[in-house]
Design a protein around this motif. Structure first.
Motif, PDB file in Angstrom:
ATOM      1  N   VAL A  92       0.825  -1.216   0.000  1.00 32.25           N
ATOM      2  CA  VAL A  92       0.000   0.000   0.000  1.00 32.25           C
ATOM      3  C   VAL A  92       0.859   1.267   0.000  1.00 32.25           C
ATOM      4  CG1 VAL A  92      -1.675   1.324   1.372  1.00 32.25           C
ATOM      5  CG2 VAL A  92      -1.961  -1.154   1.077  1.00 32.25           C
ATOM      6  N   CYS A  93       1.887   1.298   0.851  1.00 34.91           N
ATOM      7  CA  CYS A  93       2.698   2.527   0.983  1.00 34.91           C
ATOM      8  C   CYS A  93       3.885   2.532   0.024  1.00 34.91           C
ATOM      9  CB  CYS A  93       3.198   2.671   2.415  1.00 34.91           C
ATOM     10  SG  CYS A  93       1.869   2.727   3.616  1.00 34.91           S
ATOM     11  N   SER A 166     -11.784  -9.644   7.686  1.00 35.97           N
ATOM     12  CA  SER A 166     -10.501  -9.152   7.163  1.00 35.97           C
ATOM     13  C   SER A 166     -10.667  -7.797   6.472  1.00 35.97           C
ATOM     14  CB  SER A 166      -9.896 -10.174   6.197  1.00 35.97           C
ATOM     15  OG  SER A 166      -9.417 -11.294   6.929  1.00 35.97           O
ATOM     16  N   LEU A 167     -11.763  -7.615   5.753  1.00 36.80           N
ATOM     17  CA  LEU A 167     -12.007  -6.312   5.102  1.00 36.80           C
ATOM     18  C   LEU A 167     -12.134  -5.213   6.161  1.00 36.80           C
ATOM     19  CD1 LEU A 167     -14.541  -7.311   2.277  1.00 36.80           C
ATOM     20  CD2 LEU A 167     -12.166  -6.581   1.976  1.00 36.80           C
ATOM     21  N   LYS A 168     -12.823  -5.532   7.256  1.00 36.19           N
ATOM     22  CA  LYS A 168     -12.952  -4.549   8.353  1.00 36.19           C
ATOM     23  C   LYS A 168     -11.591  -4.287   8.981  1.00 36.19           C
ATOM     24  CE  LYS A 168     -17.630  -5.736   9.745  1.00 36.19           C
ATOM     25  NZ  LYS A 168     -18.224  -6.830  10.537  1.00 36.19           N
ATOM     26  N   ASN A 169     -10.811  -5.364   9.200  1.00 34.77           N
ATOM     27  CA  ASN A 169      -9.490  -5.196   9.822  1.00 34.77           C
ATOM     28  C   ASN A 169      -8.559  -4.356   8.955  1.00 34.77           C
ATOM     29  OD1 ASN A 169     -10.223  -6.600  12.081  1.00 34.77           O
ATOM     30  ND2 ASN A 169      -9.236  -8.522  11.491  1.00 34.77           N
ATOM     31  N   SER A 174      -4.193   2.877   9.510  1.00 38.58           N
ATOM     32  CA  SER A 174      -4.479   4.267   9.116  1.00 38.58           C
ATOM     33  C   SER A 174      -4.099   4.533   7.668  1.00 38.58           C
ATOM     34  CB  SER A 174      -3.754   5.240  10.045  1.00 38.58           C
ATOM     35  OG  SER A 174      -2.364   5.025   9.973  1.00 38.58           O
ATOM     36  N   TRP A 175      -2.973   3.947   7.216  1.00 41.59           N
ATOM     37  CA  TRP A 175      -2.520   4.208   5.842  1.00 41.59           C
ATOM     38  C   TRP A 175      -3.383   3.493   4.797  1.00 41.59           C
ATOM     39  CZ3 TRP A 175      -0.753  -0.787   5.412  1.00 41.59           C
ATOM     40  CH2 TRP A 175      -0.154  -1.364   6.551  1.00 41.59           C
ATOM     41  N   ILE A 176      -4.179   2.538   5.214  1.00 41.29           N
ATOM     42  CA  ILE A 176      -5.154   1.936   4.293  1.00 41.29           C
ATOM     43  C   ILE A 176      -6.442   2.756   4.324  1.00 41.29           C
ATOM     44  CG2 ILE A 176      -6.686  -0.060   3.943  1.00 41.29           C
ATOM     45  CD1 ILE A 176      -4.349  -1.871   4.664  1.00 41.29           C
ATOM     46  N   ARG A 177      -6.912   3.055   5.537  1.00 43.72           N
ATOM     47  CA  ARG A 177      -8.170   3.796   5.671  1.00 43.72           C
ATOM     48  C   ARG A 177      -8.107   5.143   4.940  1.00 43.72           C
ATOM     49  NH1 ARG A 177      -8.236   4.220  10.796  1.00 43.72           N
ATOM     50  NH2 ARG A 177      -7.643   6.408  10.861  1.00 43.72           N
ATOM     51  N   LEU A 185      -7.525   3.860  -3.146  1.00 37.42           N
ATOM     52  CA  LEU A 185      -7.391   2.420  -2.919  1.00 37.42           C
ATOM     53  C   LEU A 185      -8.779   1.826  -2.757  1.00 37.42           C
ATOM     54  CD1 LEU A 185      -5.574  -0.081  -2.192  1.00 37.42           C
ATOM     55  CD2 LEU A 185      -5.700   0.677   0.192  1.00 37.42           C
ATOM     56  N   GLU A 186      -8.987   0.706  -3.438  1.00 39.27           N
ATOM     57  CA  GLU A 186     -10.294   0.040  -3.334  1.00 39.27           C
ATOM     58  C   GLU A 186     -10.097  -1.353  -2.745  1.00 39.27           C
ATOM     59  OE1 GLU A 186     -14.087  -0.894  -6.252  1.00 39.27           O
ATOM     60  OE2 GLU A 186     -12.463   0.359  -6.985  1.00 39.27           O
ATOM     61  N   LEU A 187     -10.949  -1.706  -1.777  1.00 38.32           N
ATOM     62  CA  LEU A 187     -10.867  -3.028  -1.140  1.00 38.32           C
ATOM     63  C   LEU A 187     -11.915  -3.969  -1.733  1.00 38.32           C
ATOM     64  CD1 LEU A 187     -10.489  -1.978   2.632  1.00 38.32           C
ATOM     65  CD2 LEU A 187      -8.733  -2.112   0.832  1.00 38.32           C
ATOM     66  N   HIS A 188     -11.543  -5.233  -1.904  1.00 39.05           N
ATOM     67  CA  HIS A 188     -12.451  -6.226  -2.492  1.00 39.05           C
ATOM     68  C   HIS A 188     -12.413  -7.516  -1.670  1.00 39.05           C
ATOM     69  CE1 HIS A 188     -12.260  -3.852  -6.321  1.00 39.05           C
ATOM     70  NE2 HIS A 188     -11.029  -3.646  -5.931  1.00 39.05           N
ATOM     71  N   GLY A 189     -13.567  -8.162  -1.534  1.00 42.15           N
ATOM     72  CA  GLY A 189     -13.642  -9.476  -0.900  1.00 42.15           C
ATOM     73  C   GLY A 189     -14.069 -10.495  -1.941  1.00 42.15           C
ATOM     74  N   TRP A 190     -13.217 -11.477  -2.181  1.00 47.65           N
ATOM     75  CA  TRP A 190     -13.531 -12.522  -3.169  1.00 47.65           C
ATOM     76  C   TRP A 190     -13.581 -13.881  -2.467  1.00 47.65           C
ATOM     77  CZ3 TRP A 190      -9.909 -11.601  -8.055  1.00 47.65           C
ATOM     78  CH2 TRP A 190     -10.241 -10.363  -8.622  1.00 47.65           C
TER      79      TRP A 190
END
Ligand SMILES: [Zn+2]
Length: 212
Positions: A92-93, A166-169, A174-177, A185-190
Protein backbone atom coordinates in the motif's frame (compact mmCIF):
# COMPACT_ATOMS: atom_id res chain seq x y z
CA UNK A 1 10.31 -40.07 1.50
CA UNK A 2 9.33 -40.05 -2.16
CA UNK A 3 11.29 -38.38 -4.92
CA UNK A 4 8.56 -35.80 -5.43
CA UNK A 5 11.14 -32.99 -5.48
CA UNK A 6 12.51 -34.40 -8.76
CA UNK A 7 9.31 -33.40 -10.51
CA UNK A 8 9.82 -29.80 -9.47
CA UNK A 9 13.48 -29.72 -10.44
CA UNK A 10 12.50 -31.03 -13.88
CA UNK A 11 9.80 -28.34 -13.97
CA UNK A 12 12.40 -25.69 -13.16
CA UNK A 13 14.52 -26.79 -16.12
CA UNK A 14 11.46 -26.59 -18.38
CA UNK A 15 10.84 -23.07 -17.02
CA UNK A 16 14.39 -21.96 -17.86
CA UNK A 17 14.28 -23.28 -21.41
CA UNK A 18 10.57 -22.59 -21.99
CA UNK A 19 8.68 -19.85 -20.15
CA UNK A 20 11.78 -17.85 -19.25
CA UNK A 21 13.10 -17.83 -22.81
CA UNK A 22 9.70 -17.05 -24.30
CA UNK A 23 9.18 -14.14 -21.88
CA UNK A 24 12.78 -13.04 -21.53
CA UNK A 25 12.12 -9.50 -22.71
CA UNK A 26 9.28 -8.85 -20.24
CA UNK A 27 11.09 -10.54 -17.35
CA UNK A 28 14.28 -8.55 -18.03
CA UNK A 29 12.24 -5.37 -18.13
CA UNK A 30 10.79 -6.25 -14.70
CA UNK A 31 14.32 -6.84 -13.42
CA UNK A 32 15.52 -3.48 -14.79
CA UNK A 33 12.53 -1.31 -13.93
CA UNK A 34 11.34 -3.05 -10.76
CA UNK A 35 7.82 -4.20 -10.05
CA UNK A 36 4.76 -1.95 -10.19
CA UNK A 37 1.74 -4.21 -9.71
CA UNK A 38 -1.58 -2.36 -9.47
CA UNK A 39 -3.20 -5.02 -7.33
CA UNK A 40 -2.33 -6.84 -4.11
CA UNK A 41 -4.12 -9.96 -2.97
CA UNK A 42 -4.30 -11.77 0.37
CA UNK A 43 -4.88 -15.47 -0.33
CA UNK A 44 -4.68 -18.75 1.57
CA UNK A 45 -1.59 -20.97 1.61
CA UNK A 46 -3.80 -23.78 0.27
CA UNK A 47 -2.04 -25.40 -2.71
CA UNK A 48 -5.29 -25.40 -4.69
CA UNK A 49 -5.76 -21.64 -4.49
CA UNK A 50 -3.17 -19.89 -6.65
CA UNK A 51 -4.21 -16.27 -7.29
CA UNK A 52 -2.04 -15.95 -10.41
CA UNK A 53 -3.59 -19.07 -11.96
CA UNK A 54 -7.15 -18.09 -11.03
CA UNK A 55 -6.76 -14.59 -12.50
CA UNK A 56 -4.59 -15.70 -15.44
CA UNK A 57 -1.87 -13.25 -14.39
CA UNK A 58 1.84 -12.97 -15.14
CA UNK A 59 4.92 -12.12 -13.10
CA UNK A 60 4.81 -8.45 -12.15
CA UNK A 61 1.02 -8.22 -12.33
CA UNK A 62 0.04 -8.98 -8.77
CA UNK A 63 1.57 -8.60 -5.30
CA UNK A 64 0.60 -11.80 -3.51
CA UNK A 65 0.41 -12.21 0.25
CA UNK A 66 -0.44 -15.73 1.40
CA UNK A 67 -1.14 -16.93 4.90
CA UNK A 68 -3.28 -19.53 6.65
CA UNK A 69 -6.93 -18.84 5.77
CA UNK A 70 -6.16 -15.51 4.06
CA UNK A 71 -6.70 -13.52 7.23
CA UNK A 72 -5.84 -9.88 7.84
CA UNK A 73 -5.09 -9.18 11.51
CA UNK A 74 -6.25 -5.91 13.04
CA UNK A 75 -3.68 -3.14 13.41
CA UNK A 76 -1.46 -3.87 16.41
CA UNK A 77 1.46 -1.80 17.64
CA UNK A 78 2.53 -4.50 20.09
CA UNK A 79 4.34 -7.65 19.07
CA UNK A 80 7.08 -8.00 16.52
CA UNK A 81 6.44 -10.56 13.85
CA UNK A 82 3.68 -9.05 11.78
CA UNK A 83 4.42 -10.65 8.42
CA UNK A 84 1.07 -9.98 6.82
CA UNK A 85 0.91 -6.41 8.13
CA UNK A 86 4.44 -5.74 6.83
CA UNK A 87 3.55 -7.09 3.38
CA UNK A 88 0.37 -4.98 3.34
CA UNK A 89 2.36 -1.88 4.27
CA UNK A 90 4.83 -2.52 1.46
CA UNK A 91 2.02 -3.06 -1.05
CA UNK A 92 0.00 0.00 0.00
CA UNK A 93 2.70 2.53 0.98
CA UNK A 94 5.62 1.29 -1.13
CA UNK A 95 4.05 -0.01 -4.32
CA UNK A 96 0.90 2.12 -3.98
CA UNK A 97 -1.39 -0.57 -5.34
CA UNK A 98 -4.85 0.62 -6.36
CA UNK A 99 -6.76 -2.54 -5.45
CA UNK A 100 -6.49 -4.82 -2.47
CA UNK A 101 -8.28 -8.16 -2.60
CA UNK A 102 -8.93 -10.60 0.24
CA UNK A 103 -9.60 -13.94 -1.44
CA UNK A 104 -11.12 -16.72 0.65
CA UNK A 105 -11.99 -20.15 -0.64
CA UNK A 106 -14.13 -23.24 -0.17
CA UNK A 107 -12.94 -26.19 1.95
CA UNK A 108 -10.47 -24.02 3.87
CA UNK A 109 -8.50 -26.13 6.35
CA UNK A 110 -7.76 -23.11 8.55
CA UNK A 111 -11.43 -22.23 8.92
CA UNK A 112 -12.21 -25.90 9.55
CA UNK A 113 -9.63 -25.93 12.36
CA UNK A 114 -11.21 -22.79 13.82
CA UNK A 115 -14.68 -24.38 13.88
CA UNK A 116 -13.46 -27.70 15.24
CA UNK A 117 -11.37 -26.13 17.99
CA UNK A 118 -12.82 -26.55 21.46
CA UNK A 119 -13.35 -23.34 23.37
CA UNK A 120 -11.33 -24.74 26.25
CA UNK A 121 -8.21 -25.20 24.14
CA UNK A 122 -5.57 -22.70 25.11
CA UNK A 123 -3.78 -20.91 22.31
CA UNK A 124 -0.42 -21.48 24.05
CA UNK A 125 2.19 -22.41 21.48
CA UNK A 126 -0.42 -23.59 19.02
CA UNK A 127 0.37 -21.28 16.12
CA UNK A 128 -2.65 -22.18 13.99
CA UNK A 129 -5.23 -21.71 16.77
CA UNK A 130 -3.64 -18.45 17.81
CA UNK A 131 -3.58 -17.13 14.24
CA UNK A 132 -7.12 -18.32 13.49
CA UNK A 133 -8.47 -16.46 16.53
CA UNK A 134 -8.49 -13.39 14.23
CA UNK A 135 -11.69 -14.93 12.84
CA UNK A 136 -13.28 -15.78 16.21
CA UNK A 137 -16.08 -13.31 15.55
CA UNK A 138 -17.00 -15.23 12.37
CA UNK A 139 -17.06 -18.47 14.34
CA UNK A 140 -19.37 -17.02 17.00
CA UNK A 141 -21.58 -15.62 14.27
CA UNK A 142 -22.12 -18.99 12.54
CA UNK A 143 -22.43 -20.97 15.79
CA UNK A 144 -25.40 -18.79 16.74
CA UNK A 145 -27.08 -18.91 13.34
CA UNK A 146 -29.96 -21.41 13.55
CA UNK A 147 -30.40 -21.48 9.77
CA UNK A 148 -27.08 -23.32 9.41
CA UNK A 149 -27.86 -26.99 9.96
CA UNK A 150 -24.78 -28.97 8.91
CA UNK A 151 -21.08 -28.55 9.59
CA UNK A 152 -20.56 -27.83 5.88
CA UNK A 153 -23.13 -25.02 6.06
CA UNK A 154 -21.29 -23.49 9.00
CA UNK A 155 -17.92 -23.96 7.31
CA UNK A 156 -19.13 -22.17 4.19
CA UNK A 157 -20.71 -19.33 6.19
CA UNK A 158 -17.58 -18.96 8.31
CA UNK A 159 -15.35 -18.83 5.22
CA UNK A 160 -17.46 -15.96 3.87
CA UNK A 161 -17.82 -14.17 7.20
CA UNK A 162 -14.06 -14.23 7.85
CA UNK A 163 -13.51 -12.36 4.57
CA UNK A 164 -15.75 -9.58 5.88
CA UNK A 165 -13.73 -9.49 9.12
CA UNK A 166 -10.50 -9.15 7.16
CA UNK A 167 -12.01 -6.31 5.10
CA UNK A 168 -12.95 -4.55 8.35
CA UNK A 169 -9.49 -5.20 9.82
CA UNK A 170 -7.85 -3.65 6.75
CA UNK A 171 -9.55 -0.37 7.69
CA UNK A 172 -7.86 -0.39 11.13
CA UNK A 173 -4.54 0.46 9.41
CA UNK A 174 -4.48 4.27 9.12
CA UNK A 175 -2.52 4.21 5.84
CA UNK A 176 -5.15 1.94 4.29
CA UNK A 177 -8.17 3.80 5.67
CA UNK A 178 -6.86 7.16 4.46
CA UNK A 179 -6.27 5.92 0.93
CA UNK A 180 -9.67 4.25 0.78
CA UNK A 181 -11.35 7.45 1.98
CA UNK A 182 -9.39 9.47 -0.60
CA UNK A 183 -10.50 7.10 -3.36
CA UNK A 184 -6.94 6.00 -4.08
CA UNK A 185 -7.39 2.42 -2.92
CA UNK A 186 -10.29 0.04 -3.33
CA UNK A 187 -10.87 -3.03 -1.14
CA UNK A 188 -12.45 -6.23 -2.49
CA UNK A 189 -13.64 -9.48 -0.90
CA UNK A 190 -13.53 -12.52 -3.17
CA UNK A 191 -14.41 -16.16 -2.56
CA UNK A 192 -13.09 -18.94 -4.78
CA UNK A 193 -15.03 -22.18 -5.01
CA UNK A 194 -12.44 -24.85 -5.78
CA UNK A 195 -15.19 -27.28 -6.84
CA UNK A 196 -16.64 -25.11 -9.62
CA UNK A 197 -13.82 -22.64 -10.32
CA UNK A 198 -16.28 -19.82 -9.69
CA UNK A 199 -15.31 -16.60 -7.89
CA UNK A 200 -17.86 -14.62 -5.88
CA UNK A 201 -17.33 -11.05 -4.71
CA UNK A 202 -18.62 -9.23 -1.66
CA UNK A 203 -21.28 -6.74 -2.72
CA UNK A 204 -21.35 -3.89 -0.19
CA UNK A 205 -24.82 -2.69 -1.18
CA UNK A 206 -26.51 -6.03 -0.47
CA UNK A 207 -23.90 -7.15 2.10
CA UNK A 208 -23.77 -10.50 0.32
CA UNK A 209 -21.54 -12.46 -2.06
CA UNK A 210 -22.41 -12.44 -5.76
CA UNK A 211 -20.80 -13.93 -8.91
CA UNK A 212 -17.86 -11.84 -10.10
ZN1 LIG B 1 -7.57 -22.01 3.16
Amino acid sequence: MSNSIERFIAGYHRFRSGYYEENRERLNELAREGQSPRIAIVACCDSRVDPAVITDSNPGDMFVIRNVANLVPPYEAAGSWHGTSAALQFAVCGLEVEHLVVMGHAQCGGIRALLEKEESEEHGDHFIASWMSIADEAKQHVLHDDSLHSFDDRLHACELSSIEISLKNLMTFSWIREKVEQGRLELHGWYYDIRTGEVLHFDRDSQSFKPL
